[in-house]
Scaffold this active site. Structure first.
Site, PDB file in Angstrom:
ATOM      1  N   GLU A   1      -3.149  -4.225  -2.486  1.00 33.68           N
ATOM      2  CA  GLU A   1      -3.155  -5.237  -1.433  1.00 33.68           C
ATOM      3  C   GLU A   1      -1.761  -5.821  -1.230  1.00 33.68           C
ATOM      4  O   GLU A   1      -0.875  -5.116  -0.800  1.00 33.68           O
ATOM      5  CB  GLU A   1      -4.207  -6.321  -1.690  1.00 33.68           C
ATOM      6  CG  GLU A   1      -4.390  -7.319  -0.555  1.00 33.68           C
ATOM      7  CD  GLU A   1      -4.708  -6.676   0.800  1.00 33.68           C
ATOM      8  OE1 GLU A   1      -4.619  -7.374   1.814  1.00 33.68           O
ATOM      9  OE2 GLU A   1      -5.040  -5.492   0.856  1.00 33.68           O
TER      10      GLU A   1
ATOM     11  N   THR B   1       0.843  -1.199   0.000  1.00 36.83           N
ATOM     12  CA  THR B   1       0.000   0.000   0.000  1.00 36.83           C
ATOM     13  C   THR B   1       0.875   1.245   0.000  1.00 36.83           C
ATOM     14  O   THR B   1       2.085   1.160   0.226  1.00 36.83           O
ATOM     15  CB  THR B   1      -0.920  -0.040   1.243  1.00 36.83           C
ATOM     16  OG1 THR B   1      -1.632  -1.275   1.239  1.00 36.83           O
ATOM     17  CG2 THR B   1      -1.908   1.102   1.286  1.00 36.83           C
TER      18      THR B   1
ATOM     19  N   GLY C   1      -1.145  -2.923   5.940  1.00 38.51           N
ATOM     20  CA  GLY C   1      -2.119  -3.956   6.261  1.00 38.51           C
ATOM     21  C   GLY C   1      -2.843  -3.643   7.558  1.00 38.51           C
ATOM     22  O   GLY C   1      -3.102  -2.483   7.890  1.00 38.51           O
TER      23      GLY C   1
END
Length: 535
Positions: A375, A355, A442
């Site tokens: 992702e 990201t 994440g």
């Protein structure tokens, strides 16, 4: 001022600001360059969440560009024939994990509402870079080497990132992407239509459905029906300020606000970044993650008790579980007011991050924080029209129910998977933005952003000190301490309080801008290759 994860992207955004562009113009220019120079992390094959402050209207809006599951997807998408969940690594690769991309739709909508410079003018510089070629940065070179096995499975991806002999391309070598240059020129001329209703979309669907591994079920109808959505922010007072974030389908904003709401019951300024202060942060994080895992999902499909989760009385009761001298092993989810009457089962799976983060303030005081992603590193591994496709559907729970209770974050056609992205803005007593921040990472994003906020709001450290500080967090499991930082020195003291401790790499990408007295101060995470530029 603009802060991004790569100097070329920062330069592109700063050039837009220098030409009188808005914060959104700068974001658009920077994101297209990030797609080229940091392709493993974000791009038009992925999704994004953005907070935007309109200074003239004094209005904060959030943009939801999260990917959606194909309409044909069902809750058993990631179940094997025997009913067991697929191994995570096996599910990531190929077409099954690809959701309908949303980043381009978000950028186009934001530009239509808040852009000043012509759309094409913001894209052509990135197209020129793609055609001329860019030098592979050290970070990209490491990512290619680490993911070489994943990359090598797909001809287009392999040809771009690996040499003819299969060796990863090295730092400093020239990387040209003529195909992406052509894609950008189509988008410059026609907007998002080529992706959602045209040639690029046709190629995308064909690539997903005919993937050599895990062929997916994305259809042209999924692309044509996709819309970026404007949503209300989630906000809550903390001390003398108001903190606002992204609501569902992201859990990031709610979890960060819950952590702060729990810590409000402690003298964090007095405790400081000591073992006591970090103990409070860890325990508050456990409680927030327990609620996140049970209740948070796409609110268009699941009743999310937002009011209850942020209710002062509820958080006061939850805060009573926090002790500074002893650890709760694992927190249980609470029973907030206005919760769903349907019993739910938790989704506690941890996801892999890939990201990026952009923060911008323009000359008129408009500001934005955008977290953008495909992702996992290199997403699904599939590449089409010069850009990588996401593996965002693996953010859903692989198991649709447990003990007869549905999981809120189960797969459903058209649903947006739960995220942990937490673009954030802080407003002062006058109702003006004073801090803008966010991070990749994440599910660890929540801990990164919460700790940075406590650092700046309670411990009065600078944005740069806050984003560079050694990380301390918990996801309702072990206390995670960043290796090779001051945080690692807390291991013995936290262990003595009953914490199970992991000392590990915690690779954030926090970016921040503080606004005070007309002065802008940046925070650039030293763990990545980011830069800030302002005037």
């Amino acid at each position: 001022m603009i802060v991004t994860a790569n100097p070329l992207a920062t330069d592109a955004g700063a050039a837009a600001l220098a030409r009188g562009g808005s914060a959104v113009d700068a974001m658009v220019a920077a994101q297209f360059v990030l797609n080229l120079v940091e392709p493993q992390s974000s791009g038009i094959g992925g999704g994004a969440f953005m907070l935007h402050w309109d200074a003239k209207a004094r209005q904060l809006t959030t943009f939801d560009g999260r990917e959606t599951a194909p309409l044909a997807a069902s809750p058993d998408l990631f179940l094997q024939p025997d009913g067991a969940a697929m191994p995570f690594d096996a599910a990531v690769v190929g077409g099954r994990s690809v959701g309908t991309p949303g980043t381009l739709a978000l950028m186009e909508l934001a530009h239509r509402l808040h852009g000043r410079l012509p759309w094409a003018d913001l894209i052509i510089p990135a197209a020129g870079l793609a055609e001329k070629g860019i030098e592979i940065s050290p970070r990209l070179a490491v990512a290619i080497a680490d993911s070489a096995a994943k990359i090598s499975a797909y001809p287009a991806t392999r040809a771009y990132f690996l040499g003819a002999d299969g060796a990863p391309r090295e730092a400093g070598s020239l990387l040209r992407n003529q195909e992406f240059g052509a894609t950008l020129r189509q988008i410059a001329a026609e907007g998002s239509a080529p992706l959602y209703r045209g040639r690029i979309g046709d190629a995308l669907v064909e690539t997903v459905r005919n993937a050599p591994v895990n062929p997916g079920m994305l259809r042209r109808e999924d692309l044509a029906g996709y819309r970026a959505v404007l949503r209300d922010p989630v906000c809550r007072p903390y001390r003398a300020v108001e903190v606002c974030g992204m609501g569902p389908p992201s859990a990031g904003g709610v979890a960060v606000l819950q952590i702060l709401g729990l810590l409000e019951h402690f003298d964090m300024a007095g405790l400081g970044p000591s073992v006591d202060g970090m103990q409070a942060l860890i325990e508050a994080s456990k409680l927030a993650f327990a609620d996140r895992n049970l209740y948070l999902a796409d609110s268009d499909f699941v009743r999310v008790p937002l009011q209850g989760l942020l209710d002062p009385g509820y958080l006061t009761v939850r805060a009573q579980q926090i002790r500074l001298d002893a650890s709760m092993d694992k927190a249980a989810a609470g029973n907030p007011p206005w919760r769903s009457i349907q019993p739910l089962a938790p989704d506690e799976a941890e996801k892999l991050p890939g990201t990026s983060q952009i923060v911008v303030v323009d000359a008129d005081g408009n500001a934005l924080s955008m977290t953008t992603t495909i992702e996992s590193n290199f997403g699904s591994g599939l590449m089409v029209a010069g850009f990588l496709l996401n593996n965002e559907l693996t953010d859903f729970s692989f198991t649709p129910q447990e003990n007869g209770r549905p999981v809120a974050n189960r797969v459903e056609g058209g649903k947006r998977p739960r995220s942990s992205m937490a673009p954030t803005m802080v407003f002062n007593k006058a109702g003006q933005p004073s801090l803008i921040l966010g991070s990749p990472g994440g599910s660890q994003i929540i801990g990164y952003v919460a700790q940075a906020l406590v650092g700046m709001l309670d411990w009065s450290i600078s944005p740069q000190q806050a984003v560079a500080a050694g990380h301390v967090l918990s996801r309702n499991g072990p206390a995670e301490l960043e290796a090779h930082t001051d945080a690692a020195a807390l291991e013995a003291s936290l262990t003595a309080r009953g914490q199970k401790v992991q000392v590990k790499a915690l690779n954030s990408g926090l970016h921040a801008i503080a606004i005070s007295g007309g002065r802008l101060t940046s925070g650039v995470d030293p763990r990545r290759e980011g830069t800030a530029m302002g005037e």
